[in-house]
Write an enzyme that holds these catalytic residues in place. Sequence first.
Site, PDB file in Angstrom:
ATOM      1  N   SER A  24       0.816  -1.213   0.000  1.00  0.00           N
ATOM      2  CA  SER A  24       0.000   0.000   0.000  1.00  0.00           C
ATOM      3  C   SER A  24       0.849   1.262   0.000  1.00  0.00           C
ATOM      4  CB  SER A  24      -0.925  -0.001   1.224  1.00  0.00           C
ATOM      5  OG  SER A  24      -1.687   1.180   1.276  1.00  0.00           O
ATOM      6  N   SER A  50       4.862  -8.992  -6.296  1.00  0.00           N
ATOM      7  CA  SER A  50       4.942  -7.572  -6.642  1.00  0.00           C
ATOM      8  C   SER A  50       6.045  -7.268  -7.651  1.00  0.00           C
ATOM      9  CB  SER A  50       5.185  -6.740  -5.375  1.00  0.00           C
ATOM     10  OG  SER A  50       4.100  -6.843  -4.481  1.00  0.00           O
ATOM     11  N   ASP A  80       4.945  -4.157  10.125  1.00  0.00           N
ATOM     12  CA  ASP A  80       5.705  -4.024  11.370  1.00  0.00           C
ATOM     13  C   ASP A  80       6.314  -5.340  11.840  1.00  0.00           C
ATOM     14  OD1 ASP A  80       5.074  -1.342  11.556  1.00  0.00           O
ATOM     15  OD2 ASP A  80       3.367  -1.649  12.894  1.00  0.00           O
ATOM     16  N   GLN A  83       9.532  -6.473  10.035  1.00  0.00           N
ATOM     17  CA  GLN A  83      10.656  -5.561   9.824  1.00  0.00           C
ATOM     18  C   GLN A  83      11.926  -5.990  10.544  1.00  0.00           C
ATOM     19  OE1 GLN A  83       9.708  -1.443  10.461  1.00  0.00           O
ATOM     20  NE2 GLN A  83       8.082  -1.430   8.907  1.00  0.00           N
ATOM     21  N   HIS A 105       6.317   4.197   9.787  1.00  0.00           N
ATOM     22  CA  HIS A 105       5.628   4.068  11.073  1.00  0.00           C
ATOM     23  C   HIS A 105       6.695   3.799  12.116  1.00  0.00           C
ATOM     24  CE1 HIS A 105       2.785   3.045  14.142  1.00  0.00           C
ATOM     25  NE2 HIS A 105       2.884   1.740  14.020  1.00  0.00           N
ATOM     26  N   ASP A 188      -0.998   6.507  16.991  1.00  0.00           N
ATOM     27  CA  ASP A 188      -1.467   5.652  15.907  1.00  0.00           C
ATOM     28  C   ASP A 188      -2.064   4.360  16.452  1.00  0.00           C
ATOM     29  OD1 ASP A 188      -1.339   5.151  12.838  1.00  0.00           O
ATOM     30  OD2 ASP A 188      -0.484   3.339  13.703  1.00  0.00           O
ATOM     31  N   GLU A 192      -6.074   3.248  16.422  1.00  0.00           N
ATOM     32  CA  GLU A 192      -6.519   2.010  15.781  1.00  0.00           C
ATOM     33  C   GLU A 192      -7.325   1.147  16.742  1.00  0.00           C
ATOM     34  OE1 GLU A 192      -2.688   1.463  12.741  1.00  0.00           O
ATOM     35  OE2 GLU A 192      -2.788   0.347  14.621  1.00  0.00           O
ATOM     36  N   GLU A 228     -24.808   2.966   7.009  1.00  0.00           N
ATOM     37  CA  GLU A 228     -24.974   4.418   7.047  1.00  0.00           C
ATOM     38  C   GLU A 228     -23.863   5.128   7.819  1.00  0.00           C
ATOM     39  OE1 GLU A 228     -28.899   5.707   8.066  1.00  0.00           O
ATOM     40  OE2 GLU A 228     -29.850   4.316   6.654  1.00  0.00           O
ATOM     41  N   SER A 249     -30.299  15.859  10.738  1.00  0.00           N
ATOM     42  CA  SER A 249     -31.550  16.446  11.219  1.00  0.00           C
ATOM     43  C   SER A 249     -31.419  16.897  12.666  1.00  0.00           C
ATOM     44  CB  SER A 249     -32.683  15.427  11.109  1.00  0.00           C
ATOM     45  OG  SER A 249     -32.495  14.386  12.054  1.00  0.00           O
TER      46      SER A 249
END
Length: 348
Positions: A24, A50, A80, A83, A105, A188, A192, A228, A249
């Site tokens: 991403s 990839s 994470d 890594q 991050h 962060d 989450e 919704e 409303s």
Amino acid sequence: MDVHYDADPALIHDKQVAVIGYGSQGHAHALNLHDSGVDVAVGLRPGSSSRPKAEQQGLTVMDIGEAAAWGDVVMLLIPDQHQKDVYEAKIAEHMTPGTALGFGHGFNIHYDRIEPPEAVDVFMVAPKSPGHLVRRTYTDGSGVPCLAAVDQDPSGGAMALAISYADAIGGTHAGVIETTFKDETETDLFGEQAVLCGGSQALIQAGFETLVDAGYPEELAYFECLHELKLIVDLYYEGGLEYMNHSVSDTAEYGGYTRGPRVIDDAVREQMQEILEEVQSGEFADEWIEEYEQGAPQLQEERAALTEHPIEQVGQTLRGMMPWLNGDETSADEDAPDAADTAPASSS
């Protein structure tokens, strides 16, 4: 907090940048750097799905160790939990004086899972959006806000380099906000867990179950408690809390003011404080890494249980009635043994 809208482009253009990962965030960073004229290569594991994608998009692809040896700046953009192992096996030996190590991050630096040599600059550039939006806004001639932080600065220029990097991926168009690894990581993770992923999901499920248990159709419960929600979140996103209340409303606004605090009461706030303390102390980080190293049994169990929840069953049926939902642009980090994306992207 200092916010930067300008940078010295030469700082990053004078470097060879190795982007490790092509999920991403990785694909967005690499493509934006490339299109900004930066000398960039993508580091991927052998057999990564990839690889052909990155090559087809005009990028140089290397094995991770090769990319780390080639780069003056190594940007680590894999999940994470992977890594530390990747860094120790493929990257650490190439972190020599004068090089820089970057993150999207702060998890592994803040919790001391990765400890780079003292002679290496360590910085973070964290766009505050998913990778596809980082890429799309860049191609539109703008960008998304980014956080920038420095953990080690032996060169004396780590923050300037971070801001130059952020500029090359489009960040200075919206603003680059200086922060710390500690503050980025802890806020962060808390966001989450207590609000964005954990809190909102638990609230949605509890609302759905309350209506269904009271005899209301599952379809109506799904619409009111999940579907919704996007309408309301979009209003928050566009203009904040006041804008949302101005847009709904009077009945909805009054009900929200008078009933919302009964849902998020003092007991809930105490739980939020406890969650924050677990993040601050490192308890959550230790728990998550232990979970991962054991094969993530609880994570798999939770995923399986969610798949069987009635809200997922009815949701799948109702979403089939909404053809406009098919154009999903999101992409998970793929250059890892699993496809989890913990680089908010925070997620996040």
